[in-house]
Design an enzyme around this catalytic site. Structure first.
Site, short mmCIF file in Angstrom:
data_model
loop_
_atom_site.label_atom_id
_atom_site.label_comp_id
_atom_site.label_asym_id
_atom_site.label_seq_id
_atom_site.Cartn_x
_atom_site.Cartn_y
_atom_site.Cartn_z
N CYS A 173 0.79 -1.24 0.00
CA CYS A 173 0.00 0.00 0.00
C CYS A 173 0.83 1.30 0.00
CB CYS A 173 -1.03 0.00 1.13
SG CYS A 173 -0.64 -0.98 2.56
N ARG B 79 6.88 -11.60 5.26
CA ARG B 79 6.45 -11.46 6.66
C ARG B 79 7.29 -12.40 7.51
NH1 ARG B 79 0.70 -10.16 5.95
NH2 ARG B 79 0.72 -8.56 4.31
N GLN C 175 0.74 -11.46 -3.33
CA GLN C 175 -0.66 -11.08 -3.14
C GLN C 175 -1.22 -10.52 -4.45
OE1 GLN C 175 -0.05 -8.19 0.00
NE2 GLN C 175 -0.82 -9.61 1.52
N ASP D 150 -2.80 -7.97 -5.05
CA ASP D 150 -3.10 -6.77 -4.26
C ASP D 150 -3.62 -5.66 -5.16
OD1 ASP D 150 -3.29 -5.35 -1.96
OD2 ASP D 150 -1.15 -5.19 -1.60
N LYS E 170 -12.55 -3.52 7.71
CA LYS E 170 -12.45 -4.34 6.50
C LYS E 170 -13.59 -5.35 6.41
CE LYS E 170 -9.23 -7.63 8.69
NZ LYS E 170 -7.94 -8.33 8.59
N HIS F 30 -8.17 -0.67 0.12
CA HIS F 30 -7.22 -1.77 -0.07
C HIS F 30 -8.06 -3.00 -0.41
CE1 HIS F 30 -4.11 0.34 2.61
NE2 HIS F 30 -5.23 0.98 2.87
#
Length: 638
Positions: A333, A362, A380, A382, A464, A510
């Site tokens: 992001c 991660r 991802q 994303d 979310k 997102h």
């Protein structure tokens, strides 16, 4: 004289303070027998809790989700009680509820063995049959420390020392066993009717590798034996479907110690990966996303400004270079905001949709990593939508509808929607959070979709919507997300020129459809037991000759299939055809094409399915048409 309001709106008045158990008994003997706990104005309490004032009361039984959680928590205490009975020198640490069960960590001088589990489980059953009543006692900090020091439980003392001094300490007792716990618990051990110990593993004290290694015993607990048996049956089926075993059989990927939590993709596994990536790439192109690529390593200052370092630093890898500190990106992001900031944007440019198949890292705990399901390096699907406040509803609705359509293409029609709200650790004002949570709730409501609330489970920057897929075993997998963020663009000084000429930070949505591609492939493998829909199968057809005489025609058929977009391979080995068929059936290849003298002479193919159906002999053109028709269906089961 407390007035008790029940869930149906009816009221009961009592002449004196009354326990939850007494309230249940006043309603009916059956409810009194089934009562596990109570809810007093939304707070869970034991059945011996005394209600002294007017309150809204709900009696909790094993039919309630809270009741099952209490059964599992009490089963963890029962496990600890049994271990202490059999192995008095073992020290107890923590024993929480987890999905489908519980665990308890112990410090013991020797390793527990599988045969110990049998003894412990038998002791647990013996303690159940003794019908021990469960009681609760509040102690001062000093009294609690003295109590656990006296019985040699130093880990409990460490836990107490870390609890805020103003927090009350409670001990639950059953028979000769006592444990530090907030509760609530079942009123009697005889309410624990169906449990099973499942495995032993190692676990560091407080999940810190610098601390001593403990032993963790896992178990599962259910309201009755029927539910337990069904769970164990599904567990056995899940073992058969383990994506790691399937990957070995199908030669898809492997992991090794030199790169923990990172995937070595083999050719066939990478074929599945590319099929999914290409499919999603086509979808985002149709939806006017701009596909971008951003750097893997970014100066730590950006992550501090975005808020990620303060809220996510424990899961981030860092690198030192050129006298500067960098972070390997854990998400995309902030980098997408940097792209948004290139060039002046007007309200006429919005919504601006950016997408990236972003590789992120991660720092997952070693013990938490699990095949494709929990990794350190992942990609991802994303994306981030930059829009005005007035466009939030339409953009959210458009994404929700499109993501549900994608899931149907993969064969998932059962999707549970959840709205996760503000966590304790967050950025942004309460007013912005109110506005953001209401916006997502409205988007769902206007589409006529039902959803569950998940309090305090939102991201640190915004609420979310979570998309949970139910697989063929009834397991839930959270995949897609839609997160509404009013905070991050402003923190990173991104803005557009509004219609009135003022500068305004854009609203940022997102969104991810599949989430991690690695994890989604793991889910697909287990859902389909490796028998993927034809469009995803790495090898869609294997063409096999019976004898060497048919080798050239076998190659010709294989090449013709490839020309028509079919992922086909030849098997020309000098093996019996029965052996070849069995081997490729185990490898989950959808179509098995057999070539013998008859097929060569008639210029045809003999076709079988992986499931064992014999489709007979047909012209190659007809078989190609059959393949193309099935591929076009994707995985839909409408």
């Amino acid at each position: 004289m407390p007035v008790i309001t029940l869930p149906d709106g009816s009221q009961k008045t009592f002449d004196a303070p009354v326990t939850i158990a007494e309230i249940a008994a006043s309603i009916g003997s059956g409810l009194a027998k089934a009562a596990i706990a109570g809810s007093v104005d939304g707070k869970l309490v034991d059945t011996f809790f005394i209600v002294e004032q007017d309150a809204s009361i709900r009696i909790i039984t094993d039919r309630d989700p809270e009741g099952l959680e209490i059964i599992r928590h009490s089963s963890a205490h029962l496990l600890a009680h049994a271990v202490k009975s059999l192995f008095p020198s073992a020290e107890v640490t923590i024993g929480p509820v987890i999905e489908d069960g519980f665990y308890y960590d112990f410090a013991f001088e020797r390793a527990f063995q599988p045969e110990d589990l049998i003894k412990i489980e038998a002791k647990m059953q013996e303690l159940v049959e003794k019908h021990y009543s469960v009681s609760r006692k509040t102690l001062s900090r000093e009294e609690a420390i003295k109590f656990f020091n006296k019985i040699g439980e130093k880990y409990k003392v460490k836990i107490i020392e870390d609890i805020p001094s103003d927090e009350p300490l409670t001990i639950y007792q059953q028979g000769d066993f006592a444990d530090l716990c907030r509760g609530p618990h079942v009123p009697n051990t005889n309410m624990l009717k169906a449990f099973k110990l499942t495995k032993i593993s190692g676990a560091y004290w407080r999940s810190d590798s610098k601390n001593e290694m403990l032993q963790r015993i896992y178990g599962t607990a259910w309201k009755d034996k029927k539910s337990l048996d069904l769970y164990l049956k599904n567990l056995e089926e899940a073992e058969k479907r383990d994506h790691r075993k399937l990957a070995k059989t199908m030669d898809l990927f492997h992991v090794q110690e030199e790169a923990p939590g990172m995937i070595f993709w083999h050719s066939d596994g990478w074929t599945i990966y590319r099929a999914i990536r290409n499919y999603i790439g086509q979808k985002i192109a149709e939806q006017d996303y701009q596909e971008v690529v951003t750097p893997q390593i970014v100066d730590l200052e950006l992550w501090k400004k975005s808020g990620h370092w303060a809220n996510f630093s424990e899961e981030m890898f860092t690198v030192d270079a050129d006298d500067r500190k960098f972070a390997v990106k854990p998400m995309n992001c902030p980098c997408h905001i940097m792209i948004f900031k290139q060039g002046l944007k007007s309200y006429r440019d919005l919504p601006l949709r950016l997408a990236e198949f972003g590789c992120v890292h991660r720092n997952e705990m070693t013990g938490a990593m699990h095949g494709l399901m929990r990794v350190r390096q992942m990609v991802q699907d994303d994306g981030h939508i930059f829009c005005t406040d007035n466009q939030v509803q339409s953009e959210a609705s458009f994404f929700i509808q499109s993501v549900l359509s994608v899931y149907r293409d993969f064969g998932f029609n059962d999707v549970i929607l959840k709205l996760a709200t503000r966590p304790d650790k967050r950025i942004g004002t309460d007013e912005l959070w109110d506005h953001a949570e209401n916006a997502l709730a409205q988007a769902l409501t206007q589409l006529g979709l039902t959803f569950e609330m998940r309090p305090k489970e939102g991201a640190f920057y915004g609420p979310k919507i979570e998309f949970h897929l139910k697989d063929c075993l009834g397991r839930m997998w959270q995949c897609g997300t839609l997160q509404l963020d009013y905070a991050q663009p402003a923190r990173l000084e991104a803005y557009y020129i509004a219609e009135d000429g003022s500068k305004k930070p854009p609203v940022m949505l997102h969104r991810a459809i599949l989430g991690s591609l690695e994890r989604f492939i793991g889910i697909l493998l287990e859902h389909y037991t490796g028998k993927l829909p034809l469009w995803l199968a790495p090898i869609q057809a294997i063409v096999m000759n019976i004898t060497d005489k048919q080798a050239n025609y076998t190659k010709e058929i294989t090449q013709e299939l490839k020309k028509h977009g079919v992922r086909a391979k030849s098997d020309l080995r000098n093996e019996k055809i029965g052996f070849k068929i069995r081997e490729h059936t185990i490898q989950n290849i959808p179509y098995l094409v057999v070539i013998g003298d008859r097929e060569v002479e008639s210029r045809t193919v003999s076709v079988r399915t992986q499931g064992g159906a014999d489709l007979g002999v047909m012209p190659l053109s007809r078989y190609i048409e059959l393949m193309q028709t099935e591929i076009a269906k994707l995985g839909r089961v409408d």
